[in-house]
Design an enzyme around this catalytic site. Structure first.
Site, PDB file in Angstrom:
ATOM      1  N   GLU A 165     -45.600 -68.305 -40.419  1.00 43.76           N
ATOM      2  CA  GLU A 165     -45.146 -69.815 -40.039  1.00 43.76           C
ATOM      3  C   GLU A 165     -43.350 -70.544 -41.514  1.00 43.76           C
ATOM      4  OE1 GLU A 165     -46.406 -72.072 -37.669  1.00 43.76           O
ATOM      5  OE2 GLU A 165     -45.883 -71.376 -35.887  1.00 43.76           O
ATOM      6  N   HIS A 216     -58.803 -45.349 -40.000  1.00 45.02           N
ATOM      7  CA  HIS A 216     -58.983 -44.628 -39.060  1.00 45.02           C
ATOM      8  C   HIS A 216     -57.638 -44.282 -38.213  1.00 45.02           C
ATOM      9  CE1 HIS A 216     -62.521 -42.659 -39.960  1.00 45.02           C
ATOM     10  NE2 HIS A 216     -62.217 -43.493 -40.067  1.00 45.02           N
ATOM     11  N   LYS A 263     -38.731 -70.671 -27.178  1.00 43.68           N
ATOM     12  CA  LYS A 263     -38.871 -71.956 -25.990  1.00 43.68           C
ATOM     13  C   LYS A 263     -37.499 -72.214 -25.103  1.00 43.68           C
ATOM     14  CE  LYS A 263     -42.485 -74.160 -28.986  1.00 43.68           C
ATOM     15  NZ  LYS A 263     -42.255 -75.367 -29.941  1.00 43.68           N
TER      16      LYS A 263
HETATM   17  O1  PA5 Z   1     -48.171 -74.963 -37.482  1.00 47.46           O
HETATM   18  C1  PA5 Z   1     -47.814 -75.397 -36.896  1.00 47.46           C
HETATM   19  O2  PA5 Z   1     -47.320 -75.724 -36.413  1.00 47.46           O
HETATM   20  C2  PA5 Z   1     -48.034 -74.608 -35.192  1.00 47.46           C
HETATM   21  O3  PA5 Z   1     -48.347 -73.131 -34.917  1.00 47.46           O
HETATM   22  C3  PA5 Z   1     -48.448 -75.662 -34.092  1.00 47.46           C
HETATM   23  O4  PA5 Z   1     -49.608 -75.802 -34.578  1.00 47.46           O
HETATM   24  C4  PA5 Z   1     -48.249 -74.919 -33.025  1.00 47.46           C
HETATM   25  O5  PA5 Z   1     -46.913 -74.371 -32.061  1.00 47.46           O
HETATM   26  C5  PA5 Z   1     -48.856 -75.448 -31.401  1.00 47.46           C
HETATM   27  O6  PA5 Z   1     -48.462 -77.220 -31.688  1.00 47.46           O
HETATM   28  P1  PA5 Z   1     -48.741 -78.683 -30.779  1.00 47.46           P
HETATM   29  O7  PA5 Z   1     -49.991 -78.766 -32.051  1.00 47.46           O
HETATM   30  O8  PA5 Z   1     -47.589 -79.174 -31.123  1.00 47.46           O
HETATM   31  O9  PA5 Z   1     -49.779 -77.842 -29.667  1.00 47.46           O
END
Ligand code: PA5
Length: 454
Positions: free
Chosen positions: A291, A312, A426
């Site tokens: 990310e 494996h 989304k």
């Molecule tokens: O690293 C990040 O910001 C994302 O992976 C969030 O943690 C994830 O989308 C969950 O978001 P939230 O805590 O707002 O539900």
């Protein structure tokens, strides 16, 4: 003093030491961006000082709440997705006994930690309810934004369940909300219902939040020492801050090595472990790097394997497939338990040559043999050693990866602290589900798919 170390000996044929030194100026600039908050995403740098700034008051509060939960819950449900659950799971699964549910699971011992809202699987959540019908439980609902679909839906289901099981008042005492200090639907719901809440700091993004209550509360409920975890991170922070030199600062070294390899065309990094307990450290690392770096057409693709299991399966590809890979192998110095291989008179399996040796020694030789074979197969290998799997080593490891990720993202030229790409799915999902406000998108997506499909 830190105990983690980074090893470059299996890189010698791929990177000359001088090549890393070429990065020194860039590393200096990236380090300064992290420290002086002058780079992209600079309002999400709270994690840099987090370990040093966690107060005793917060740790004590978490420990007290964890103790209260442990007294009444056999099962603790962590509702969250991405950074709102992976850090906790990484540490808990690294430290817990893998057969905890059968060995323990009574009120007197460690509660079983289970997860919800990390997928939208109907089957999984229905099966979770089967367990919760039978066990005493409590839950934490964790969402920084407070609006993420997966945990919101899971919480609806579990809120209904827990209220029906215990009655509304008792249910309230079994729910903890961890969210933004003032915004978001979860904050409002928690205030309206009177749940106990913890705050996720504004300047700490989900994937950097393991050392906030997001990670610390579930880890404490699972029975692990959050002070030692934080202390490990504090030590690693000192190390990362005291010098920017690529030959001395391990985070700088790791960031420089992976970017050198990336610029040589090695586009996939595989995090390797030889301990199944580290599987979720790999999942946490994948999220952290995926990310943070995968944007604007850039980024090393983070993959993970558990050896020797995956020798494996994926071992074949790594040895002989496309040569765009490098590996980062986590080596654990000492096992948590001892176990040796017995001699066998008949020796039908021909294994008497290793009788009397510890399983760990065999695992270490498998690791060394694999590394050499992969290096011979043109797969560079970065080594990361930790002395053992415990709270302080994990604290060091997590902070090391976070700091290196900040440096590495800046080396790549991206904003390591946003994730604009996660919105695309989304938008389509909301359009398909006819979310109010998405009317135009709904129409467009249905036209694209053709009426017959929906
Ligand atoms: O690293 C990040 O910001 C994302 O992976 C969030 O943690 C994830 O989308 C969950 O978001 P939230 O805590 O707002 O539900």
């Amino acid at each position: 003093m830190i105990e983690l170390s980074v090893h470059k000996e299996n890189l010698a044929q791929f990177i000359a030491d001088e090549e890393l030194l070429v990065f020194q100026d860039e590393i200096d600039q990236c380090h300064s961006k992290l420290m002086n908050k002058t780079g992209k995403g600079n309002d999400f740098l709270g994690w840099v000082d987090l370990p040093a700034e966690i107060g005793d008051e917060l740790l004590t509060r978490i420990e007290n709440d964890a103790k209260a939960i442990r007294e009444k819950a056999e099962v603790f449900v962590v509702i969250g997705i991405g950074g709102s659950y992976l850090g906790a799971r990484a540490v808990i699964e690294a430290l817990q006994h893998p057969f905890n549910p059968l060995l323990e699971g009574s009120k007197q011992s460690n509660p079983l930690i289970v997860y919800a809202g990390h997928s939208i699987s109907q089957t999984y959540h229905a099966q979770l309810l089967d367990l919760l019908d039978k066990k005493e439980y409590a839950l934490a609902v964790i969402s920084k934004s407070g609006t993420t679909t997966e945990p919101a839906v899971a919480f609806r289901i579990l809120k209904n369940h827990i209220e029906q099981k215990y009655g509304r008042e008792e249910a309230k005492s079994r729910i903890i909300a961890i969210t933004d200090k003032s915004r978001g639907a979860l904050k409002k719901l928690a205030d309206d219902e009177g749940y106990k809440t913890y705050v996720i700091p504004d300047d700490v993004g989900g994937r950097f939040s393991v050392l906030t209550p997001v990670g610390l509360l579930p880890i404490a409920v699972a029975g692990f020492n959050i002070r030692k975890l934080v202390a490990g991170a504090v030590e690693m922070r000192k190390h990362c801050l005291e010098t920017t030199l690529v030959n001395e600062n391990y985070a700088a070294m790791y960031a420089a090595i992976r970017n050198t390899l990336y610029r040589q065309g090695k586009q996939v990094e595989i995090l390797v472990n030889y301990e199944p307990a580290l599987q979720y450290v790999t999942e946490w690392w994948k999220q952290l790097y995926g990310e943070s770096e995968g944007k604007e057409g850039e980024g090393i693709f983070p993959a993970g394997v558990g050896f020797t299991t995956d020798l494996h399966s994926m071992g074949q590809y790594i040895q002989e497939g496309q040569r765009m890979l490098f590996e980062t192998a986590i080596n654990v110095g000492a096992p948590s338990r001892s176990l040796s291989i017995p001699a066998d008179q008949a020796n039908l399996d021909g294994m008497n040559f290793i009788a009397g040796k510890s399983l760990h020694e065999v695992n270490q030789m498998a690791a060394l043999g694999t590394t050499l074979a992969h290096v011979d197969g043109d797969v560079p290998n970065i080594g990361i050693s930790i002395p053992r799997i415990d709270e302080s080593s994990l604290g060091e490891l997590l902070y090391f990866f976070e700091f290196a990720c900040g440096l590495s993202g800046y080396l790549l030229g991206v904003n390591p602290f946003d994730q604009p790409g996660v919105e695309a799915y989304k938008k389509n999902m909301f359009a398909l589900l006819n979310k109010p406000g998405y009317e135009k998108e709904s129409e467009a997506i249905r036209r694209r798919l053709g009426q017959s499909q929906y």
